[in-house]
Design a protein around this motif. Structure first.
Motif, PDB file in Angstrom:
ATOM      1  N   LYS A   1      -9.747  -3.622  -8.948  1.00 22.79           N
ATOM      2  CA  LYS A   1     -11.140  -3.400  -8.566  1.00 22.79           C
ATOM      3  C   LYS A   1     -11.518  -1.927  -8.629  1.00 22.79           C
ATOM      4  CE  LYS A   1     -11.553  -7.441  -5.577  1.00 22.79           C
ATOM      5  NZ  LYS A   1     -12.715  -8.048  -6.235  1.00 22.79           N
ATOM      6  N   LEU A   2     -10.563  -1.027  -8.509  1.00 16.45           N
ATOM      7  CA  LEU A   2     -10.846   0.404  -8.554  1.00 16.45           C
ATOM      8  C   LEU A   2      -9.863   1.083  -9.495  1.00 16.45           C
ATOM      9  CD1 LEU A   2     -11.714   2.873  -5.753  1.00 16.45           C
ATOM     10  CD2 LEU A   2      -9.723   3.357  -7.165  1.00 16.45           C
ATOM     11  N   LEU A   3     -10.409   1.841 -10.461  1.00 15.94           N
ATOM     12  CA  LEU A   3      -9.603   2.651 -11.369  1.00 15.94           C
ATOM     13  C   LEU A   3     -10.228   4.041 -11.417  1.00 15.94           C
ATOM     14  CD1 LEU A   3      -7.340   3.036 -13.415  1.00 15.94           C
ATOM     15  CD2 LEU A   3      -8.873   2.169 -15.195  1.00 15.94           C
ATOM     16  N   ASP A   4      -9.536   5.009 -10.838  1.00 16.07           N
ATOM     17  CA  ASP A   4     -10.057   6.378 -10.753  1.00 16.07           C
ATOM     18  C   ASP A   4      -9.041   7.325 -11.390  1.00 16.07           C
ATOM     19  OD1 ASP A   4     -11.284   8.743 -10.197  1.00 16.07           O
ATOM     20  OD2 ASP A   4     -11.665   8.306  -8.093  1.00 16.07           O
ATOM     21  N   LEU A   5      -9.384   7.837 -12.572  1.00 17.80           N
ATOM     22  CA  LEU A   5      -8.526   8.779 -13.295  1.00 17.80           C
ATOM     23  C   LEU A   5      -9.247  10.104 -13.499  1.00 17.80           C
ATOM     24  CD1 LEU A   5      -7.184   6.337 -16.054  1.00 17.80           C
ATOM     25  CD2 LEU A   5      -6.107   6.925 -13.883  1.00 17.80           C
ATOM     26  N   HIS A   6     -10.289  10.368 -12.775  1.00 19.19           N
ATOM     27  CA  HIS A   6     -11.115  11.543 -13.037  1.00 19.19           C
ATOM     28  C   HIS A   6     -10.367  12.827 -12.667  1.00 19.19           C
ATOM     29  CE1 HIS A   6     -12.153  12.439  -8.844  1.00 19.19           C
ATOM     30  NE2 HIS A   6     -12.768  13.512  -9.297  1.00 19.19           N
ATOM     31  N   ASN A   7     -10.827  13.942 -13.231  1.00 20.03           N
ATOM     32  CA  ASN A   7     -10.275  15.273 -12.955  1.00 20.03           C
ATOM     33  C   ASN A   7      -8.789  15.351 -13.289  1.00 20.03           C
ATOM     34  OD1 ASN A   7     -10.177  17.940 -12.205  1.00 20.03           O
ATOM     35  ND2 ASN A   7     -10.133  17.536 -10.004  1.00 20.03           N
TER      36      ASN A   7
ATOM     37  N   ASP B   1      -2.420   5.103  -4.217  1.00 21.86           N
ATOM     38  CA  ASP B   1      -3.339   6.226  -4.058  1.00 21.86           C
ATOM     39  C   ASP B   1      -2.547   7.532  -4.148  1.00 21.86           C
ATOM     40  OD1 ASP B   1      -5.296   8.005  -3.495  1.00 21.86           O
ATOM     41  OD2 ASP B   1      -5.832   7.201  -1.536  1.00 21.86           O
ATOM     42  N   LEU B   2      -2.640   8.189  -5.297  1.00 22.61           N
ATOM     43  CA  LEU B   2      -1.941   9.455  -5.538  1.00 22.61           C
ATOM     44  C   LEU B   2      -2.940  10.539  -5.907  1.00 22.61           C
ATOM     45  CD1 LEU B   2       1.044   8.095  -7.714  1.00 22.61           C
ATOM     46  CD2 LEU B   2       0.920   8.323  -5.233  1.00 22.61           C
ATOM     47  N   HIS B   3      -4.147  10.484  -5.392  1.00 25.23           N
ATOM     48  CA  HIS B   3      -5.172  11.441  -5.799  1.00 25.23           C
ATOM     49  C   HIS B   3      -4.952  12.806  -5.132  1.00 25.23           C
ATOM     50  CE1 HIS B   3      -7.367  10.616  -1.986  1.00 25.23           C
ATOM     51  NE2 HIS B   3      -7.956  11.778  -2.213  1.00 25.23           N
ATOM     52  N   ASN B   4      -5.410  13.837  -5.823  1.00 28.45           N
ATOM     53  CA  ASN B   4      -5.342  15.228  -5.339  1.00 28.45           C
ATOM     54  C   ASN B   4      -3.919  15.654  -4.982  1.00 28.45           C
ATOM     55  OD1 ASN B   4      -8.068  15.315  -5.707  1.00 28.45           O
ATOM     56  ND2 ASN B   4      -8.607  15.650  -3.575  1.00 28.45           N
ATOM     57  N   LEU B   5      -3.006  15.418  -5.915  1.00 26.50           N
ATOM     58  CA  LEU B   5      -1.651  15.969  -5.826  1.00 26.50           C
ATOM     59  C   LEU B   5      -1.514  16.990  -6.952  1.00 26.50           C
ATOM     60  CD1 LEU B   5       0.278  12.631  -5.126  1.00 26.50           C
ATOM     61  CD2 LEU B   5      -0.504  14.325  -3.471  1.00 26.50           C
TER      62      LEU B   5
ATOM     63  N   VAL C   1       0.845  -1.192   0.000  1.00 23.97           N
ATOM     64  CA  VAL C   1       0.000   0.000   0.000  1.00 23.97           C
ATOM     65  C   VAL C   1       0.879   1.239   0.000  1.00 23.97           C
ATOM     66  CG1 VAL C   1      -1.676   1.375   1.297  1.00 23.97           C
ATOM     67  CG2 VAL C   1      -1.926  -1.099   1.193  1.00 23.97           C
ATOM     68  N   LEU C   2       0.698   2.106  -0.998  1.00 20.72           N
ATOM     69  CA  LEU C   2       1.391   3.391  -1.065  1.00 20.72           C
ATOM     70  C   LEU C   2       0.335   4.472  -1.235  1.00 20.72           C
ATOM     71  CD1 LEU C   2       3.891   5.175  -1.230  1.00 20.72           C
ATOM     72  CD2 LEU C   2       4.027   4.685  -3.679  1.00 20.72           C
ATOM     73  N   ALA C   3       0.156   5.297  -0.203  1.00 24.57           N
ATOM     74  CA  ALA C   3      -0.870   6.343  -0.207  1.00 24.57           C
ATOM     75  C   ALA C   3      -0.225   7.683   0.107  1.00 24.57           C
ATOM     76  CB  ALA C   3      -1.964   6.020   0.810  1.00 24.57           C
ATOM     77  N   LEU C   4      -0.230   8.582  -0.872  1.00 20.63           N
ATOM     78  CA  LEU C   4       0.362   9.912  -0.710  1.00 20.63           C
ATOM     79  C   LEU C   4      -0.656  11.010  -0.991  1.00 20.63           C
ATOM     80  CD1 LEU C   4       3.708   9.272  -2.662  1.00 20.63           C
ATOM     81  CD2 LEU C   4       3.264   8.914  -0.238  1.00 20.63           C
ATOM     82  N   ALA C   5      -1.930  10.681  -1.025  1.00 24.19           N
ATOM     83  CA  ALA C   5      -2.974  11.583  -1.509  1.00 24.19           C
ATOM     84  C   ALA C   5      -3.083  12.866  -0.695  1.00 24.19           C
ATOM     85  CB  ALA C   5      -4.316  10.852  -1.486  1.00 24.19           C
ATOM     86  N   ASN C   6      -3.656  13.900  -1.349  1.00 28.00           N
ATOM     87  CA  ASN C   6      -3.957  15.178  -0.700  1.00 28.00           C
ATOM     88  C   ASN C   6      -2.738  15.808  -0.050  1.00 28.00           C
ATOM     89  OD1 ASN C   6      -7.013  14.372  -0.920  1.00 28.00           O
ATOM     90  ND2 ASN C   6      -6.990  16.447  -0.102  1.00 28.00           N
ATOM     91  N   ASN C   7      -1.711  16.003  -0.854  1.00 30.21           N
ATOM     92  CA  ASN C   7      -0.532  16.752  -0.454  1.00 30.21           C
ATOM     93  C   ASN C   7      -0.216  17.762  -1.554  1.00 30.21           C
ATOM     94  OD1 ASN C   7       0.830  15.769   2.170  1.00 30.21           O
ATOM     95  ND2 ASN C   7       0.275  13.840   1.171  1.00 30.21           N
ATOM     96  N   SER C   8       0.899  18.454  -1.433  1.00 31.05           N
ATOM     97  CA  SER C   8       1.324  19.422  -2.453  1.00 31.05           C
ATOM     98  C   SER C   8       2.475  18.860  -3.277  1.00 31.05           C
ATOM     99  CB  SER C   8       1.731  20.742  -1.788  1.00 31.05           C
ATOM    100  OG  SER C   8       0.637  21.317  -1.103  1.00 31.05           O
TER     101      SER C   8
ATOM    102  N   GLU D   1      -6.223  -1.355  -6.420  1.00 30.74           N
ATOM    103  CA  GLU D   1      -6.748   0.005  -6.443  1.00 30.74           C
ATOM    104  C   GLU D   1      -5.714   0.941  -7.064  1.00 30.74           C
ATOM    105  OE1 GLU D   1      -6.968   0.289  -2.325  1.00 30.74           O
ATOM    106  OE2 GLU D   1      -8.768  -0.935  -2.092  1.00 30.74           O
ATOM    107  N   LEU D   2      -6.128   1.683  -8.064  1.00 28.73           N
ATOM    108  CA  LEU D   2      -5.271   2.678  -8.699  1.00 28.73           C
ATOM    109  C   LEU D   2      -6.050   3.986  -8.768  1.00 28.73           C
ATOM    110  CD1 LEU D   2      -2.716   3.559 -10.184  1.00 28.73           C
ATOM    111  CD2 LEU D   2      -3.721   2.708 -12.313  1.00 28.73           C
ATOM    112  N   ASP D   3      -5.652   4.959  -7.939  1.00 25.80           N
ATOM    113  CA  ASP D   3      -6.343   6.246  -7.879  1.00 25.80           C
ATOM    114  C   ASP D   3      -5.342   7.352  -8.192  1.00 25.80           C
ATOM    115  OD1 ASP D   3      -7.840   8.478  -7.429  1.00 25.80           O
ATOM    116  OD2 ASP D   3      -8.669   7.807  -5.521  1.00 25.80           O
TER     117      ASP D   3
END
Length: 667
Positions: free
Chosen positions: A194-200, A149-153, A123-130, A171-173
């Motif tokens: 199971k999860l593929l999120d490439l939105h925005n 999880d690299l969302h909202n970078l 699990v590598l989660a770095l989401a919501n950072n700058s 999961e790939l976000d």
């Protein structure tokens, strides 16, 4: 000392240096408190430390030096703090890490390519950072990775095709970045995805038809990009989809008339100027050059067409009548308050959409504007958990409700999805469930309104002798066996209702003593049911994060296997732990001595095998029927069997408990 857990308390202040005083420390859980200052100095140098969780606090500063990271560290979670600075490449020295979660902080810099040297990482989660820069291609070497999880970078560049080498990825976000280029054609290699999120993002090109080969995919969001072309009919092979969205793109052509795709309604396809057909209200132009001639229809064909038209007309009439009836019923039961007033820091919290399910609540906007000011007052805080904080909001006339402010669910972006799910939960009614009374939606905050239950929760009554939530004297003496049994039976009935009477089935997946509330008569009210559906990621780590209480989580949820083995038997396991808790008065995991950790399930099983069952009982239960206590305790052990197939269903559990009930009425 090997085990320290301070989770979900209100501890404040800083954490001292641990490098010298706690050299034998193996497990340190500081999550969901109000710790501040820097993370403990020397933390990563502890040679025996395998688990560290400091999420949901107020820690500041940099991540501790990892140049001499301990060999045993497996879980490192410092998400949802105020940490800053860059991620050091030295983190790769923690070579046995399986979970690295640095999300929801203020980290900057880029993603160190050296992270790819942590070969055990799942699990590598770095989401919501700058964090800026590109996605390192080296991450494709993490062959055991299950969640990225690299969302909202602020990532740029393309989605590396080499990520497809992570073939065990669940999961790939990568949503909420500025990624460009095409969606890689070879993502089909991730056969477990199971999860593929490439939105925005700023992705272009067409939607690869090869995505249709991801047969396990449940969540697919490609919205808010610059994608063109048509929607591939191959996506109809994704029969497990529970979320699908391609809105706000440049797609064209007719939407495939496939139930798997059509089921998500018009919101999944809007703002694509070239799309036409159902479920949008845009007709497709007739194909050019279509033949105007045709053979004359036979009499039998005409009869069949007329019959079909008659049947269709009847179905439409009945459907319209049902829709009108449901709409009238909904209009009678639901009040919608909307305001477009600008937000302020102290008032006007209700600026989006507020939906009320209960007629007993105030119906004027002014009442809510005043009542919701309580959310800004820490004195009204009554609880905090893994998915948000809970406040008590009071109105004139003595009306009180509980308001859950969803914090870790800030990734819910689809209003229709949120409203549909909460609306479904609002239709559930059982005397042992905390009733949902409404919700509030805006793009930046979501609130869930529910019944306020005044007498605390089972954990407080069993384990906090100083708890003063009741007005009737000593807390523990009030939980005599008769009341404890009714708590067990009422909770079992609530879960049986969710598992067997609700269609589709509602899973809880976070059953613990703090989620069993008690009313004035000590009747149980199960809370937080069904909220797991709101989590955008349905992977092992996401559920472990959601189901945070140590000792309650079923083995199949705690494991890091390749499949997501969650189901109703996970609820049965957690309920079994609650049964053991009620009989013994012990917590699921305790550390009575510096070097000792006692797991309740193992403790009870060992004493039963030795023939010392009475040694398990809570001392305050002496004088009650030993036979009843033993029956409930054995039922708890059966519920906590390692193999899910050996655990009974909740309906069977209710039957067993009801067979004991006639002997349990006396206090």
């Amino acid at each position: 000392m090997a085990y320290i857990s301070l989770r979900s308390n209100r501890v404040e202040g800083s954490v001292p240096d641990l490098s010298s005083a706690c050299r034998s420390l193996e497990f340190l859980d500081l999550a969901s408190n109000s710790f501040s200052g820097s993370l403990p100095f020397g933390l990563l140098q502890l040679r025996n430390l395998s688990f560290f969780n400091a999420s949901e606090n107020r820690f500041r500063g940099a991540i501790p030096d990892s140049r001499s990271c301990g060999d045993q560290l497996s879980i490192f979670d410092v998400s949802m703090n105020q940490l800053s600075g860059e991620i050091s490449s030295g983190i790769a020295n923690c070579r046995n890490l399986r979970v690295l979660n640095l999300g929801f902080n203020m980290l900057n810099g880029s993603i160190p390519a050296e992270i790819a040297n942590i070969k055990m990482l799942s699990v590598l989660a770095l989401a919501n950072n700058s964090i800026q820069g590109t996605i390192p291609v080296e991450l494709g070497g993490l062959e055991l990775l299950q969640s990225l999880d690299l969302h909202n970078l602020q990532l740029v560049g393309e989605v590396p095709e080499i990520l497809s080498n992570c073939r065990f990825l669940l999961e790939l976000d990568l949503s909420g970045n500025r990624l460009q280029g095409q969606i890689p054609r070879n993502l089909y290699n991730m056969t477990y995805l199971k999860l593929l999120d490439l939105h925005n993002n700023q992705l272009s090109g067409d939607i690869p038809s090869t995505l249709g080969q991801l047969s396990r995919l449940q969540y697919l969001d490609l919205s808010e990009n610059y994608l063109n072309g048509s929607i591939p009919p191959e996506l109809g092979n994704l029969t497990l989809l529970t979320h699908f969205n391609v809105s706000f793109n440049n797609l064209g052509g007719e939407i495939p008339s496939i139930p798997v795709i059509q089921q998500f309604g018009p919101s999944a396809f809007t703002h694509n100027p070239g799309l036409c057909g159902s479920p949008l209200n845009t007709r497709c132009r007739a194909a050019a050059g279509a033949s105007k001639s045709g053979r004359l229809l036979s009499v039998s064909a005409i009869v069949a067409i007329v019959a079909a038209a008659a049947i269709l007309t009847g179905v439409c009439v009945i459907s319209v009548m049902n829709i009108r009836a449901r709409r009238r019923r909904r209009d009678e039961e639901v009040l919608v308050l909307e305001s477009t007033q600008p937000a302020s820091s102290e008032s006007n919290l209700i600026i989006g959409k507020l939906v009320l399910f209960s007629k007993s609540l105030p119906s004027k906007y002014e009442d809510w504007e005043a009542g919701t000011k309580a959310l800004l007052d820490k004195e009204c805080l009554i609880g905090a958990g893994s998915i948000g904080t809970v406040y008590r909001t009071s109105f004139e006339g003595g009306i009180s409700i509980a308001v859950k402010k969803l914090e870790t669910l800030g990734r819910i972006r689809n209003q229709d999805e949120f409203e549909q799910e909460i609306g479904r939960l609002g239709n559930l009614h059982h005397p042992n469930l905390v009733a949902f009374q409404g919700y509030y939606w805006s793009s930046s905050i979501q609130l869930i309104l529910s019944q306020f239950v005044p007498n605390g929760n089972v954990h407080q009554h069993l384990h906090e002798q100083s708890y003063s939530g009741s007005s009737t004297g000593s807390i523990r003496s009030e939980l005599h066996w008769g009341r404890r049994f009714r708590i067990a039976l009422g909770t079992a009935r609530a879960l049986a209702y969710l598992h067997h009477d609700c269609k589709p089935q509602v899973l809880h997946l976070n059953i613990k003593a703090t989620n069993i509330l008690l009313d004035e008569a000590f009747e149980p009210k199960l809370s937080d049911y069904g909220l797991g559906k709101l989590l955008p990621m349905l992977g092992n780590y996401a559920f472990t994060k959601f189901h945070t209480a140590v000792g309650y989580v079923a083995p199949e949820l705690a494991s890091q296997g390749l499949s997501l083995r969650y189901g109703d038997k996970c609820d049965v396991y957690s309920f079994g732990i609650v049964l053991l808790e009620l009989v013994t008065g012990r917590k699921p995991v305790e550390s009575p001595a510096v070097t000792e950790v006692v797991v309740l399930r193992d403790y009870v099983r060992d004493l039963l095998e030795k023939g010392s069952a009475s040694d398990c009982f809570d001392r305050s239960l002496r004088g009650f029927s030993e036979n009843e206590l033993i029956q409930v305790m054995k039922l708890g052990l059966i519920c906590t069997s390692e193999a899910p197939s050996r655990r009974p269903s909740m309906a069977e559990i209710v039957q067993v408990l009801e067979s004991i009930k006639p002997n349990s009425e006396s206090s």
